[in-house]
Every structure is written in structure tokens, then in C-alpha cells.
Scaffold this motif. Structure first.
Motif, PDB file in Angstrom:
ATOM      1  N   ALA A 113       0.831  -1.205   0.000  1.00  0.00           N
ATOM      2  CA  ALA A 113       0.000   0.000   0.000  1.00  0.00           C
ATOM      3  C   ALA A 113       0.868   1.259   0.000  1.00  0.00           C
ATOM      4  N   GLN A 114       2.059   1.184   0.574  1.00  0.00           N
ATOM      5  CA  GLN A 114       2.953   2.335   0.632  1.00  0.00           C
ATOM      6  C   GLN A 114       3.854   2.423  -0.595  1.00  0.00           C
ATOM      7  N   ASP A 115       3.760   1.476  -1.521  1.00  0.00           N
ATOM      8  CA  ASP A 115       4.646   1.396  -2.668  1.00  0.00           C
ATOM      9  C   ASP A 115       4.128   2.268  -3.814  1.00  0.00           C
ATOM     10  N   PHE A 116       4.356   3.585  -3.684  1.00  0.00           N
ATOM     11  CA  PHE A 116       3.984   4.496  -4.744  1.00  0.00           C
ATOM     12  C   PHE A 116       5.006   5.613  -4.805  1.00  0.00           C
ATOM     13  N   ASP A 117       5.099   6.220  -5.939  1.00  0.00           N
ATOM     14  CA  ASP A 117       6.026   7.321  -6.150  1.00  0.00           C
ATOM     15  C   ASP A 117       5.565   8.526  -5.329  1.00  0.00           C
ATOM     16  N   LYS A 118       6.447   9.072  -4.538  1.00  0.00           N
ATOM     17  CA  LYS A 118       6.094  10.193  -3.654  1.00  0.00           C
ATOM     18  C   LYS A 118       5.626  11.419  -4.439  1.00  0.00           C
TER      19      LYS A 118
ATOM     20  N   LEU B 117       3.439  11.488  -6.558  1.00  0.00           N
ATOM     21  CA  LEU B 117       1.988  11.381  -6.729  1.00  0.00           C
ATOM     22  C   LEU B 117       1.217  12.178  -5.680  1.00  0.00           C
ATOM     23  N   THR B 118       1.868  12.484  -4.562  1.00  0.00           N
ATOM     24  CA  THR B 118       1.173  13.227  -3.501  1.00  0.00           C
ATOM     25  C   THR B 118       0.878  14.674  -3.910  1.00  0.00           C
TER      26      THR B 118
ATOM     27  N   LYS C  55      -2.336  10.623   0.602  1.00  0.00           N
ATOM     28  CA  LYS C  55      -1.767   9.307   0.929  1.00  0.00           C
ATOM     29  C   LYS C  55      -2.886   8.274   1.094  1.00  0.00           C
ATOM     30  N   LYS C  56      -4.019   8.717   1.644  1.00  0.00           N
ATOM     31  CA  LYS C  56      -5.158   7.810   1.798  1.00  0.00           C
ATOM     32  C   LYS C  56      -5.664   7.351   0.424  1.00  0.00           C
ATOM     33  N   GLU C  57      -5.772   8.279  -0.524  1.00  0.00           N
ATOM     34  CA  GLU C  57      -6.214   7.912  -1.876  1.00  0.00           C
ATOM     35  C   GLU C  57      -5.226   6.951  -2.528  1.00  0.00           C
ATOM     36  N   LEU C  58      -3.945   7.201  -2.335  1.00  0.00           N
ATOM     37  CA  LEU C  58      -2.924   6.332  -2.921  1.00  0.00           C
ATOM     38  C   LEU C  58      -2.946   4.937  -2.299  1.00  0.00           C
ATOM     39  N   THR C  59      -3.159   4.883  -0.999  1.00  0.00           N
ATOM     40  CA  THR C  59      -3.256   3.592  -0.320  1.00  0.00           C
ATOM     41  C   THR C  59      -4.458   2.809  -0.843  1.00  0.00           C
ATOM     42  N   GLU C  60      -5.592   3.494  -0.978  1.00  0.00           N
ATOM     43  CA  GLU C  60      -6.791   2.846  -1.527  1.00  0.00           C
ATOM     44  C   GLU C  60      -6.564   2.394  -2.966  1.00  0.00           C
TER      45      GLU C  60
END
Length: 131
Positions: free
Chosen positions: A22-27, A29-30, A35-40
Motif C-alpha cells: 500500500a505504501q509502494d507508490f512514487d512520492k 503522486l502526492t 496518501k489515503k487515496e494512494l493507499t486505496e
């Protein structure tokens, strides 16, 4: 007792893997997503998250301005550097055209421009890379 301990260890391992994924995204993107949207997105729509990661790295090109065309580019942007990790299209908040490339002079970098690729071109490249 041993089976309970094994179950706890297994559950801990699985939970750690889910949280890490869930935390594996390019920073970068914030700049567009919380962070909640990215986790979802990571949990429920991995393809969309993959597309946005792809867009950050492949939605533009840094090019030399063709000779004689310097005056033809009216818009400019400021970049920290030309290093890919420092370029965040989402933070630049540039309008992305459906079919046409958009060109921007890069302030402080004589002779360089950023070509923002259109949605259609990025989607085609993403689909090709995803196969």
C-alpha cells in the motif's frame, strides 16, 4: 501453542506485506493524490496507480529547441533540474491535451524545452509497456 504462534507470525507477515504494498507508490503522486487515496488505489485499483507512476516518468520529453523555433514557444516552466526524479508533472499542474503535444521553455536552461505528451500518446505507451 505452537500452531497459535505460527498463526500469529503468518498473520504478521501477511499484514506487513499488505502495508508495504500500500505504501509502494512514487512520492511525486502526492502532488495530486492524498496518501489515503494512494493507499486505496494500491489496494483496489493497481492498474490506475501503475498508470500514474508510468505518467510521471514517461509523460514528457526533454528536448533541444529546434534552431529558429525559439520564439515559437510562448509558455515556460521552472524545473529544479533535468534529472527525472526531480521532474513532477503533477506538481507543475500543466494541462495535458488529448492528442497534441504541449511545449514549454525551461527557464534557466538555455536551448531546452519540455514536451508534455498528450493523453493518447501516454496511454498507448503505457498499454504497450504493460503487455
Amino acid at each position: 501453542m505452537r500452531s497459535i504462534l505460527l498463526s500469529v507470525i503468518t498473520a504478521t507477515f501477511v499484514l506487513s506485506a499488505v502495508v508495504a504494498q500500500a505504501q509502494d507508490f512514487d512520492k511525486r503522486l502526492t502532488a495530486k493524490f492524498s496518501k489515503k487515496e494512494l493507499t486505496e488505489m494500491a489496494k483496489n485499483d493497481a492498474a490506475t496507480l501503475a498508470y500514474w507512476n508510468f505518467y510521471l516518468d514517461n509523460g514528457y520529453q526533454i528536448m533541444d529547441i529546434p534552431k529558429g523555433k525559439e520564439d515559437g514557444i510562448q509558455q515556460s516552466i521552472t524545473l529544479k533540474s533535468l534529472d527525472a526524479k526531480d521532474i513532477n508533472l503533477l506538481a507543475l499542474d500543466l494541462p495535458q491535451h488529448d492528442f497534441a503535444r504541449q511545449y514549454y521553455l525551461i527557464e534557466g536552461m538555455s536551448g531546452k524545452m519540455l514536451a508534455l505528451l498528450p493523453k493518447s500518446e501516454v496511454k498507448t505507451a503505457f498499454d504497450k509497456a504493460s503487455k
